[in-house]
Design a protein around this motif. Structure first.
Motif, PDB file in Angstrom:
ATOM      1  N   ALA A 183       0.822  -1.213   0.000  1.00  0.00           N
ATOM      2  CA  ALA A 183       0.000   0.000   0.000  1.00  0.00           C
ATOM      3  C   ALA A 183       0.853   1.258   0.000  1.00  0.00           C
ATOM      4  O   ALA A 183       0.518   2.251  -0.647  1.00  0.00           O
ATOM      5  CB  ALA A 183      -0.932  -0.001   1.214  1.00  0.00           C
ATOM      6  N   GLN A 184       1.997   1.235   0.724  1.00  0.00           N
ATOM      7  CA  GLN A 184       2.846   2.421   0.775  1.00  0.00           C
ATOM      8  C   GLN A 184       3.483   2.702  -0.580  1.00  0.00           C
ATOM      9  O   GLN A 184       3.617   3.861  -0.979  1.00  0.00           O
ATOM     10  CB  GLN A 184       3.926   2.243   1.839  1.00  0.00           C
ATOM     11  CG  GLN A 184       3.382   2.255   3.245  1.00  0.00           C
ATOM     12  CD  GLN A 184       4.481   2.429   4.274  1.00  0.00           C
ATOM     13  OE1 GLN A 184       5.400   3.210   4.093  1.00  0.00           O
ATOM     14  NE2 GLN A 184       4.393   1.691   5.363  1.00  0.00           N
ATOM     15  N   LEU A 185       3.852   1.643  -1.297  1.00  0.00           N
ATOM     16  CA  LEU A 185       4.413   1.834  -2.630  1.00  0.00           C
ATOM     17  C   LEU A 185       3.353   2.418  -3.556  1.00  0.00           C
ATOM     18  O   LEU A 185       3.646   3.327  -4.355  1.00  0.00           O
ATOM     19  CB  LEU A 185       4.931   0.511  -3.188  1.00  0.00           C
ATOM     20  CG  LEU A 185       5.518   0.566  -4.606  1.00  0.00           C
ATOM     21  CD1 LEU A 185       6.751   1.471  -4.649  1.00  0.00           C
ATOM     22  CD2 LEU A 185       5.874  -0.835  -5.101  1.00  0.00           C
ATOM     23  N   ALA A 186       2.126   1.920  -3.473  1.00  0.00           N
ATOM     24  CA  ALA A 186       1.042   2.450  -4.307  1.00  0.00           C
ATOM     25  C   ALA A 186       0.815   3.931  -4.023  1.00  0.00           C
ATOM     26  O   ALA A 186       0.683   4.752  -4.944  1.00  0.00           O
ATOM     27  CB  ALA A 186      -0.233   1.653  -4.063  1.00  0.00           C
ATOM     28  N   GLN A 187       0.785   4.297  -2.743  1.00  0.00           N
ATOM     29  CA  GLN A 187       0.583   5.703  -2.378  1.00  0.00           C
ATOM     30  C   GLN A 187       1.736   6.558  -2.880  1.00  0.00           C
ATOM     31  O   GLN A 187       1.520   7.664  -3.414  1.00  0.00           O
ATOM     32  CB  GLN A 187       0.461   5.821  -0.859  1.00  0.00           C
ATOM     33  CG  GLN A 187      -0.769   5.153  -0.276  1.00  0.00           C
ATOM     34  CD  GLN A 187      -0.629   4.866   1.208  1.00  0.00           C
ATOM     35  OE1 GLN A 187       0.281   5.372   1.867  1.00  0.00           O
ATOM     36  NE2 GLN A 187      -1.513   4.041   1.736  1.00  0.00           N
ATOM     37  N   SER A 188       2.961   6.060  -2.718  1.00  0.00           N
ATOM     38  CA  SER A 188       4.135   6.816  -3.142  1.00  0.00           C
ATOM     39  C   SER A 188       4.090   7.090  -4.638  1.00  0.00           C
ATOM     40  O   SER A 188       4.365   8.217  -5.086  1.00  0.00           O
ATOM     41  CB  SER A 188       5.400   6.040  -2.776  1.00  0.00           C
ATOM     42  OG  SER A 188       6.556   6.723  -3.201  1.00  0.00           O
ATOM     43  N   ARG A 189       3.721   6.082  -5.430  1.00  0.00           N
ATOM     44  CA  ARG A 189       3.714   6.262  -6.879  1.00  0.00           C
ATOM     45  C   ARG A 189       2.552   7.133  -7.352  1.00  0.00           C
ATOM     46  O   ARG A 189       2.697   7.883  -8.324  1.00  0.00           O
ATOM     47  CB  ARG A 189       3.704   4.901  -7.570  1.00  0.00           C
ATOM     48  CG  ARG A 189       5.042   4.196  -7.431  1.00  0.00           C
ATOM     49  CD  ARG A 189       5.147   2.928  -8.233  1.00  0.00           C
ATOM     50  NE  ARG A 189       6.525   2.431  -8.205  1.00  0.00           N
ATOM     51  CZ  ARG A 189       6.903   1.267  -8.695  1.00  0.00           C
ATOM     52  NH1 ARG A 189       6.010   0.449  -9.262  1.00  0.00           N
ATOM     53  NH2 ARG A 189       8.166   0.892  -8.633  1.00  0.00           N
TER      54      ARG A 189
END
Length: 582
Positions: A286-292
């Motif tokens: 989820a953090q990678l999705a938010q970051s991108r």
């Protein structure tokens, strides 16, 4: 007030204002989470803080990975100039400590002194002088000043006004009047996903977007407030109006999460930029999705904001003549970076050169051409004679551009690439950091920083930088560069098995460079996959005929001995896989 001012190593940390400043008083921008981590270090009394303790204190009630912690540590070291990692040290056992001595001092509020004029007013009028008529006294003194003094003051004021009028056409307005940084209001992202996870995702995206824009120099960012807090503040004191607003919606489908955002001029409602970014709906991190998502929109909006605040330096006649044609040419040339080959590079160079010939005073076109040609030098697509001429022209172009547009992202990027291509790695790191200060999600600048770190022998730092660029994944046209960079960092450290997926991903995006294949061959060779190593060498030689042991390495001028030794080992592996000696 308590000991809210903390001093250490020439820095001042103001806990009440949540501000860090240098010895000269200049504020140093930090993300809120990074500032909080620094505050923890400064108030810890010099003890070691474990990773778990730091993560629980900085991200309470939120599960985060160590990547978030490492990012804050890197940002702190950069802000403090701690390149040797001596101020924030990694302790045995994995914790960190601040080694500098911290001195706390309370805020001292000095009693305000009553100015002489105010004292006279408080004391009341002085007794009239004997023998002097009231009319004469009123003519001789106005507000306590004699008529002669008043005439002299008015004459002096007239000289100042005339001087400013004469100087105004010559001096820039910001030299005469201090410009207030534009205020950017990041509004809460609207959850339009119809998904149970949408509200949390929208809140996290809002926070990340706010943190990112708060890093940008020469702007003031207004964070979104809760409705309850907003009503209390509006009742007590009206907040200053913002100049621009960032608004957006989060949407969800079976295939993807999509963030749509707009940069809006607050006074008129005029939309300055519109952008959308998407990630796979089934992304498990989820953090990678938010970051991108945030990087995808933040990168575009930050560059548009930079264009607005750093307008074109070309003449009005030049801008009118180009009528947007310069932007088209630049965009088409940038598109050639993805899946680049020598032929595509030549087409892009011809396109920009033709546009510049038609509009020779266009600084933006000249900078774009210089940047592209620096890429050609890095890829060794010029002969030594051509490269020398290109470097000389680019140097003159970029020096002029920096004078005209010192805060322009494209100018800083091009200068960073020039310094990297000419092996001025330390200077490149500084210039790339300036580019990041106006676009924190700039993957191209991160790639060049990582490249400089590799040449300086800082392989761990380089790997972290390339991985950060991959977490942002912006701009997509440059994706293959940081994938290649991560593979290069792993190979330099001898971690060849870990290098393979990064190099394979880079080649899948841009298969025509040849250099990636040689590096892949070294990794294959040193992991015992000899047939695949020979195949990679053969493909590299097909793409770059004439490559031998003597010319496969990039220029090593100004490289550290650590980097040179690592690269020698890589070249030997390539020779073992079939690269010709001569």
């Amino acid at each position: 007030m308590g000991d809210h001012l903390l001093r250490f190593a020439g820095f001042v940390l103001d806990q009440q204002r949540a501000e860090l400043s240098g010895a000269d008083g200049t504020p140093i921008k930090l993300r809120p989470k990074t500032f909080e981590m620094l505050r923890l270090f400064a108030t810890s009394g010099g003890r070691v803080l474990s990773k778990q303790e730091l993560m629980e204190a900085v991200w309470p009630n939120v599960h985060v990975g160590e990547d978030s912690l490492f990012q804050c540590i890197r940002e702190l070291r950069t802000a403090l100039g701690d390149e040797r990692r001596q101020m924030i040290k990694l302790a045995s056992g994995g914790g960190y400590l601040l080694t500098a001595e911290v001195q706390a001092e309370p805020e001292v509020t000095a009693p305000a002194e009553t100015p002489p004029l105010a004292q006279a007013v408080v004391a009341g009028p002085a007794a009239p002088a004997e023998g002097v008529p009231a009319e004469a006294r009123s003519q001789r003194a106005i507000f306590g000043f004699s008529r002669r003094a008043m005439v002299a003051a008015m004459a002096g004021l007239g000289v100042i006004v005339v001087g400013l009028a004469v100087a105004a056409p010559v001096l820039k307005p910001e030299l005469l009047f201090k410009r207030t940084p534009p205020r950017i209001a990041v509004m809460p992202i609207v959850d339009a996903s119809n998904d149970s996870r949408g509200a949390v995702m929208a809140a996290e995206v809002t926070g990340r977007l706010t943190d990112g824009f708060a890093k940008i120099q020469k702007v003031s960012v207004v964070a979104p407030r809760s409705p309850a807090l907003a009503s209390v503040e509006s009742a007590s004191a009206p907040s200053a109006p913002s100049d621009y607003e960032i608004r957006g919606e989060l949407q969800h489908s079976d295939q993807s999460w999509t963030l749509r955002a707009r940069l809006i001029k607050a006074g008129t409602g005029e939309v300055q930029s519109v952008v959308a970014a998407s990630v796979n709906a089934d992304e498990p991190d989820a953090q990678l999705a938010q970051s991108r998502l945030v990087a995808g929109v933040g990168h575009v909006l930050a560059r548009r904001l930079n264009e607005i605040l750093e307008p074109s330096a070309s003449s009005s006649t030049s801008r009118s003549a180009s009528a947007g044609g310069d932007k088209v040419a630049i965009e088409q040339a940038i598109a050639s970076i993805n899946q680049t080959t020598r032929e595509r590079f030549g087409v892009a160079q011809s396109m920009l050169q033709k546009a510049l010939d038609e509009d020779p005073d266009n600084v933006d076109l000249a900078v774009a051409l210089s940047s592209l040609q620096m890429r050609g030098i890095q890829m060794v697509w010029f002969s030594p004679e051509e490269a020398a001429a290109v470097e000389a022209r680019a140097n003159a172009t970029l020096e002029q551009a920096l004078r005209l547009k010192p805060n322009s992202i494209p100018v800083l990027e091009a200068t960073c690439r020039f310094l990297s291509a000419t092996n001025h790695f330390v200077e490149s790191l500084v210039t790339c950091a300036r580019a990041l200060s106006f676009d924190p999600w700039n993957g191209s600048a991160l790639y060049l920083i990582g490249l400089g770190q590799i040449y300086l022998g800082r392989f761990d730092d380089a790997l972290a930088t390339f991985q950060q660029a991959d977490r942002y994944d912006t701009p997509p046209a440059s994706r293959w560069t940081w994938l290649l960079g991560a593979g290069m960092a792993y190979v330099s450290m001898g971690r060849d098995e870990e290098a393979l997926p990064w190099l394979q991903r880079s080649i899948a995006v841009t298969p025509g460079t040849g250099r990636s294949h040689f590096l892949l061959a070294a990794a294959y060779q040193r992991t015992g996959r000899f047939a695949e190593a020979r195949a990679a060498i053969a493909e590299g030689l097909r793409l770059r005929p004439g490559t031998t042991r003597l010319n496969v390495s990039p220029p090593m001028k100004n490289a550290s001995p650590v980097c040179i030794a690592a690269w020698d080992r890589v070249v030997q592996a390539e020779v073992d896989a079939g690269l010709p000696e001569r």
